[in-house]
Each structure stands twice: as C-alpha cells, then as structure tokens.
Design a protein around this motif. Sequence first.
Motif, PDB file in Angstrom:
ATOM      1  N   PRO A 199      -1.780  -5.323  50.082  1.00 48.93           N
ATOM      2  CA  PRO A 199      -2.140  -4.768  48.765  1.00 48.93           C
ATOM      3  C   PRO A 199      -1.080  -5.026  47.696  1.00 48.93           C
ATOM      4  N   ASP A 200       0.199  -4.891  48.056  1.00 49.49           N
ATOM      5  CA  ASP A 200       1.263  -5.130  47.083  1.00 49.49           C
ATOM      6  C   ASP A 200       1.301  -6.595  46.664  1.00 49.49           C
ATOM      7  N   ARG A 201       1.169  -7.491  47.617  1.00 47.70           N
ATOM      8  CA  ARG A 201       1.199  -8.920  47.280  1.00 47.70           C
ATOM      9  C   ARG A 201       0.006  -9.314  46.422  1.00 47.70           C
ATOM     10  N   LEU A 202      -1.149  -8.725  46.701  1.00 49.33           N
ATOM     11  CA  LEU A 202      -2.313  -8.996  45.857  1.00 49.33           C
ATOM     12  C   LEU A 202      -2.082  -8.446  44.456  1.00 49.33           C
ATOM     13  N   GLY A 203      -1.484  -7.252  44.365  1.00 47.26           N
ATOM     14  CA  GLY A 203      -1.196  -6.676  43.061  1.00 47.26           C
ATOM     15  C   GLY A 203      -0.254  -7.541  42.237  1.00 47.26           C
ATOM     16  N   VAL A 204       0.772  -8.068  42.867  1.00 44.90           N
ATOM     17  CA  VAL A 204       1.708  -8.953  42.173  1.00 44.90           C
ATOM     18  C   VAL A 204       0.996 -10.215  41.684  1.00 44.90           C
ATOM     19  N   PHE A 227     -10.144  -1.116  49.802  1.00 47.14           N
ATOM     20  CA  PHE A 227      -9.618  -1.725  48.572  1.00 47.14           C
ATOM     21  C   PHE A 227      -9.554  -0.709  47.439  1.00 47.14           C
ATOM     22  N   LEU A 228     -10.638   0.039  47.231  1.00 51.61           N
ATOM     23  CA  LEU A 228     -10.688   0.989  46.125  1.00 51.61           C
ATOM     24  C   LEU A 228      -9.628   2.074  46.282  1.00 51.61           C
ATOM     25  N   ARG A 229      -9.394   2.499  47.504  1.00 55.66           N
ATOM     26  CA  ARG A 229      -8.352   3.508  47.729  1.00 55.66           C
ATOM     27  C   ARG A 229      -6.970   2.916  47.441  1.00 55.66           C
ATOM     28  N   ALA A 230      -6.726   1.693  47.911  1.00 63.99           N
ATOM     29  CA  ALA A 230      -5.435   1.051  47.654  1.00 63.99           C
ATOM     30  C   ALA A 230      -5.217   0.813  46.167  1.00 63.99           C
ATOM     31  N   ALA A 231      -6.320   0.596  45.426  1.00 57.58           N
ATOM     32  CA  ALA A 231      -6.220   0.290  43.997  1.00 57.58           C
ATOM     33  C   ALA A 231      -5.958   1.519  43.134  1.00 57.58           C
ATOM     34  N   GLU A 232      -5.928   2.694  43.743  1.00 60.01           N
ATOM     35  CA  GLU A 232      -5.689   3.917  42.984  1.00 60.01           C
ATOM     36  C   GLU A 232      -4.230   4.063  42.558  1.00 60.01           C
ATOM     37  N   SER A 233      -3.325   3.393  43.236  1.00 60.47           N
ATOM     38  CA  SER A 233      -1.904   3.559  42.949  1.00 60.47           C
ATOM     39  C   SER A 233      -1.138   2.311  43.371  1.00 60.47           C
ATOM     40  N   GLY A 234       0.162   2.329  43.143  1.00 64.34           N
ATOM     41  CA  GLY A 234       1.018   1.256  43.623  1.00 64.34           C
ATOM     42  C   GLY A 234       0.864  -0.041  42.852  1.00 64.34           C
ATOM     43  N   TYR A 235       1.317  -1.115  43.466  1.00 58.61           N
ATOM     44  CA  TYR A 235       1.353  -2.407  42.784  1.00 58.61           C
ATOM     45  C   TYR A 235      -0.022  -3.032  42.632  1.00 58.61           C
ATOM     46  N   LEU A 236      -0.956  -2.669  43.469  1.00 59.30           N
ATOM     47  CA  LEU A 236      -2.316  -3.161  43.272  1.00 59.30           C
ATOM     48  C   LEU A 236      -2.909  -2.555  42.006  1.00 59.30           C
ATOM     49  N   SER A 237      -2.684  -1.283  41.798  1.00 58.66           N
ATOM     50  CA  SER A 237      -3.145  -0.640  40.568  1.00 58.66           C
ATOM     51  C   SER A 237      -2.510  -1.280  39.335  1.00 58.66           C
TER      52      SER A 237
END
Length: 280
Positions: A199-204, A227-237
């Motif tokens: 998720p972090d690498r995709l966010g970057v 995916f939707l849960r990961a997109a709520e916060s962190g670098y993916l958001s």
Amino acid sequence: MIEQAFLIDCDGTPMTAILAMPPEPASVGVVIVVGGPQTRVGSHRQFVLLARALAAAGVPCLRFDYRGMGDSSGEQRDFERVADDIGAAVASLRTRVPSIKHVVLWGLCDGATASAFYAAENAGVSGLVMLNPWVRTTTGEAAALVSNYYGKRFMSADFWRKLLSGEMDLLGRLREFVANWRSARARNVSESGPSNSLPDRLGVSLARFGKPILLITSGNDFTAAEFLRAAESGYLSKGLARCQITRHAIEAANHTFSSAAWRAEVENATSGWLNANFPD
C-alpha cells in the motif's frame, strides 16, 4: 470497428496482442493491463468485450499477453516485473495509432497496481482506470476481514443456524477472529517515511503520477474492501489525494464483474470518464 492481431517485440520476446480499432480514432487510446495470472481475453471475456465497446465509442484499445502468459512466449513474471511488457504495449499502440495524443492504462486487480507503478515512472501515460487494486498485506487482510467479513457473518442466518446446530467450531472461530483483530490493530504508519509495504509503495507511485484516475470498486469483493480500508490513511491516502480521482462503486458486483449488467456499467463508466477527461 476492426480487430488487428499482431506480435509486439519486448526485448526480443514476442507478445501476442490484439488492437480494436475504430474507423476514426479518438485522441485517446487505451491499453488493457491484465491481472495475473490472466490473459488478454479476461474472465468472462471481459477484456474482449471492453475493447470492442471502447472501439465502438471511437477509442482504440489494445489488449495483450505478458511474456510467459497466454499465447506469448518467454519467462512468466509477476505484476511487479512487467514494466517492460507494458512499455512495449504502449509503444506499439502509439506506433499503430499515431494520431492519438493520450494513452490510458486500464487494469483490474494487480493489473491496476502494475499500471500505477509503470505510470509513475513514465510521463507518456495520461490517465489510469483502476479496478479493485491489489494491495494485499497480512495486516491489511486481517483488517478487511474484521471490518467486512465478520460483520456480515454475524448478521447471516446461516451463521446462527450452524452455530445453534453445533455444525460450527465456535472456539476455533473465536480464536480466528481474535488473531485477525490483533493483527488489524497492529497496523500503523511509519512517521519517518513510507515502508516497503505494497500500500505504501502504491501510494508513493500515485503521488508521483498525479494525473486523472477512474477508480472502480466492487461492493462484494474482498480485494476492493482491503484497498478501500488501506486508502483511508497513510501513504496510499496521500497518494490518492495528489491525483484527480473519480470514484465509481458497483455495490453488488464481485471481483471480476461477472454479470453482463456489471460489465456494461464498467464499460459505460470507462467511456464516460474518457470523454470527460480527454475530449477530442
């Protein structure tokens, strides 16, 4: 609309491809990036039907088999090692349809994630269509299980029937729930920078891309829920926030949009988004 079958050279290895070509192509073209292991046909012939629908709407659409998949020779690769394959397909589309000004990558599952990784490093991609992107991690899977799966199970009549009839191993289910709950709670975001998690690498990558994205998610799909849960916060958001996101949810759909109605909705959403973002 006509379909042209041909081979694309990728570092000396031929990849099988088919281009659905309208008589008067629009200024935007689409390359379908498959999720793996998958071929250019797609589940339920989804990619065949999508390419033909887009071509009927004036958008040239290329679908292809990665090296080592389908009718293409060579070594099989996972979604994190297909940048050269995608690049060869994009170059082929531009060569065969020299009038197009924009190339959009369309990907389902890890095909969506592979598309984002490629687009972040290649300025020639103007947009992404991402369906149920793949961001699987152990903690992310546990969190999605706790928030999506268990709640639905507890509300299910079948769950209570099995519980009351003694068919279910209640102690085992409780242990499983507690283990997933603890794993979900362990999820955290590094304050010092992005981790090496997917998720972090995709966010970057999305932050680097920073262009229009159509995000299509299924309501009845575990990959989409994760995916939707990961997109709520962190670098993916953060990465999503840097892009121009158009969201389209199909609440009843499964992972591969297996019904004719769901596939048609995906086709219409894609076509409408292309027209809105890349008008001739």
